[in-house]
Design an enzyme around this catalytic site. Sequence first.
Site, PDB file in Angstrom:
ATOM      1  N   LYS A  22       0.804  -1.232   0.159  1.00 40.89           N
ATOM      2  CA  LYS A  22      -0.314   0.307   0.238  1.00 40.89           C
ATOM      3  C   LYS A  22       0.945   1.432   0.120  1.00 40.89           C
ATOM      4  O   LYS A  22       0.572   2.129  -1.016  1.00 40.89           O
ATOM      5  CB  LYS A  22      -0.532  -0.028   1.244  1.00 40.89           C
ATOM      6  CG  LYS A  22      -1.782   1.217   1.128  1.00 40.89           C
ATOM      7  CD  LYS A  22      -2.123   1.444   3.017  1.00 40.89           C
ATOM      8  CE  LYS A  22      -1.652   1.690   3.749  1.00 40.89           C
ATOM      9  NZ  LYS A  22      -1.493   2.709   4.012  1.00 40.89           N
ATOM     10  N   ASN A  23       2.064   1.215   0.964  1.00 41.32           N
ATOM     11  CA  ASN A  23       2.201   2.817   1.089  1.00 41.32           C
ATOM     12  C   ASN A  23       3.790   2.969  -0.126  1.00 41.32           C
ATOM     13  O   ASN A  23       4.377   3.755  -0.335  1.00 41.32           O
ATOM     14  CB  ASN A  23       3.614   2.726   2.559  1.00 41.32           C
ATOM     15  CG  ASN A  23       2.016   2.730   3.684  1.00 41.32           C
ATOM     16  OD1 ASN A  23       1.196   3.097   3.370  1.00 41.32           O
ATOM     17  ND2 ASN A  23       2.505   2.799   4.831  1.00 41.32           N
ATOM     18  N   CYS A 120      -5.182  13.574  13.220  1.00 43.31           N
ATOM     19  CA  CYS A 120      -5.653  11.909  12.485  1.00 43.31           C
ATOM     20  C   CYS A 120      -5.402  11.053  13.901  1.00 43.31           C
ATOM     21  O   CYS A 120      -5.273  11.419  14.700  1.00 43.31           O
ATOM     22  CB  CYS A 120      -4.281  11.482  11.207  1.00 43.31           C
ATOM     23  SG  CYS A 120      -3.085  10.115  11.811  1.00 43.31           S
ATOM     24  N   ARG A 125       0.796  14.905  12.431  1.00 42.82           N
ATOM     25  CA  ARG A 125       0.895  15.236  11.811  1.00 42.82           C
ATOM     26  C   ARG A 125       0.385  15.703  10.959  1.00 42.82           C
ATOM     27  O   ARG A 125       0.618  15.539   9.644  1.00 42.82           O
ATOM     28  CB  ARG A 125       0.385  13.891  11.464  1.00 42.82           C
ATOM     29  CG  ARG A 125       0.809  12.225  12.008  1.00 42.82           C
ATOM     30  CD  ARG A 125      -0.426  10.956  11.315  1.00 42.82           C
ATOM     31  NE  ARG A 125       0.632  10.124  10.396  1.00 42.82           N
ATOM     32  CZ  ARG A 125      -0.137   9.202   9.371  1.00 42.82           C
ATOM     33  NH1 ARG A 125      -0.705   9.102   9.799  1.00 42.82           N
ATOM     34  NH2 ARG A 125       1.011   8.190   8.732  1.00 42.82           N
ATOM     35  N   ASP A 308       4.711   0.757  11.702  1.00 42.15           N
ATOM     36  CA  ASP A 308       4.005   0.243  11.341  1.00 42.15           C
ATOM     37  C   ASP A 308       3.625  -1.340  11.245  1.00 42.15           C
ATOM     38  O   ASP A 308       2.421  -2.129  12.007  1.00 42.15           O
ATOM     39  CB  ASP A 308       4.005   0.575   9.978  1.00 42.15           C
ATOM     40  CG  ASP A 308       3.120   1.821   9.409  1.00 42.15           C
ATOM     41  OD1 ASP A 308       2.746   2.330  10.463  1.00 42.15           O
ATOM     42  OD2 ASP A 308       2.913   2.253   8.141  1.00 42.15           O
ATOM     43  N   ARG A 400      -8.859  -0.766   4.430  1.00 38.94           N
ATOM     44  CA  ARG A 400      -7.875   0.346   4.177  1.00 38.94           C
ATOM     45  C   ARG A 400      -6.514  -0.138   2.942  1.00 38.94           C
ATOM     46  O   ARG A 400      -6.094   0.761   2.853  1.00 38.94           O
ATOM     47  CB  ARG A 400      -7.690   1.375   5.211  1.00 38.94           C
ATOM     48  CG  ARG A 400      -9.539   2.687   5.032  1.00 38.94           C
ATOM     49  CD  ARG A 400      -8.755   4.030   6.392  1.00 38.94           C
ATOM     50  NE  ARG A 400      -6.596   4.449   5.534  1.00 38.94           N
ATOM     51  CZ  ARG A 400      -6.192   4.915   6.946  1.00 38.94           C
ATOM     52  NH1 ARG A 400      -6.626   4.692   7.946  1.00 38.94           N
ATOM     53  NH2 ARG A 400      -5.582   5.201   6.264  1.00 38.94           N
TER      54      ARG A 400
END
Length: 420
Positions: A22-23, A120, A125, A308, A400
């Site tokens: 995803k990233n 968030c 952030r 993460d 997501r």
Amino acid sequence: MDKLLIEGGARLTGETAISGAKNAALPILCAALLTREPVTFTNVPQLNDIGTLLKLLAQMGVKVSRGSGDDADTVTLDASALDNPVATYEMVKTMRASILVLGPLVARCGEAKVSLPGGCAIGARPVDQHIKGLQAMGAQVAVEHGYVHAKVPRLKGARLFTDMVTVTGTENLMMAACLADGETVIENAAREPEVVDLANCLVAMGARISGAGTDVIRIRGVECLSGTTHRIMPDRIETGTYLCAAAATGGEIRLTRTSSAYLDAVIDKLMDAGCDIVSERDAIRLKAPQRLTAVSIRTSPYPAFPTDMQAQFMAINAVANGAAVIRETIFENRFMHAVELQRLGADIRIDGNTAMVQGVARLQGATVMATDLRASASLVIAGLVAEGETVIERIYHLDRGYERLGQKLADLGARVRRLA
Ligand code: UD1
């Protein structure tokens, strides 16, 4: 709103395939804004965050074509008719990574209006480093009515230094610099593998970039970029999450279409916890002991332990033998999963950015609420080892970032069901 029902106690065994990262996909899809020629991407994961970004790109005038059937992971973007360099609050608020359109838009269109991401769940952030970098490259940037409005006839190469290591900040500035006049040097650049994957794609499009993967990246601007085909790298965080899930359940699994190349810090800790791990060319095998040994971690930018993966390690420590200290140094508010894990019976004490976890013999199933993507993953892992049923609410967070999570866990023998 969908929920996930997990009946704990099944040992994960067998094999499943890892999706594209995803990233890596998010910035790389934004790179298509830099050229008038179509760009094709393969191994694009089917995730809500990717859907959100494609919708945003379409709003700007980008033609989006997605494959179907066996080609569902292929996306072609054609930004030849890009005419609306605007990212509205409605889009950006659902996904902070939308800020990644800022650099490419300013570079290609000479103007961009991108909503500020706002608060968030895992902390403030801010995007000040993205803005500071563009200003240093000559852009006029105003922050007005909640939007970053940047304008410049053509960006100029510059020496950039970010105050902290920022992944999307590095990516935004690297993309912007590709079409700037002259050389840009990004110091204190993020070294994450996703930055390297983006650089590889940009180079295939004709960009002149060296040093990606180190903390100094040099970009010599060119007049225009061209189309290419690029395969997105495997998702190292998804890989790490399934390794943790198998480790916690005392399981034995093989993950395919992935590699241990970018997971040294995570694999080291899993081995310290007592797992046997074997790296194959495009796969990883893990065999876990009956009970893990607790392992302390401290999050830091790549190549150190990734933030993460912090929540997933809190879950495995919660049922390990012994005690562990977890220090989160990247985000100031990234322990929300701790209170939910406590509801399942975990023994965790939080003091600022440090969590002390004392392993317990067993967790008990309960209803818990997911608060962000990786927090949700830690609750899934806890649910897999808890006695009885765990219901995880708000699983849109999981949608997501984890492609077909329920199916992949089921492939590995977990008893998981999605409830509408
Ligand atoms: C990316 C990842 C995210 C991961 C994070 C850290 C994507 C799409 N997301 O997020 O999954 O958790 O890296 O590895 O790739 N900061 C500022 N000002 C800025 C930019 C960042 O103060 O302008 C701070 C942040 O608040 C944070 C730290 O820098 O404390 C690192 O953030 P950053 O690396 O930018 O995270 P993201 O790129 O948003």
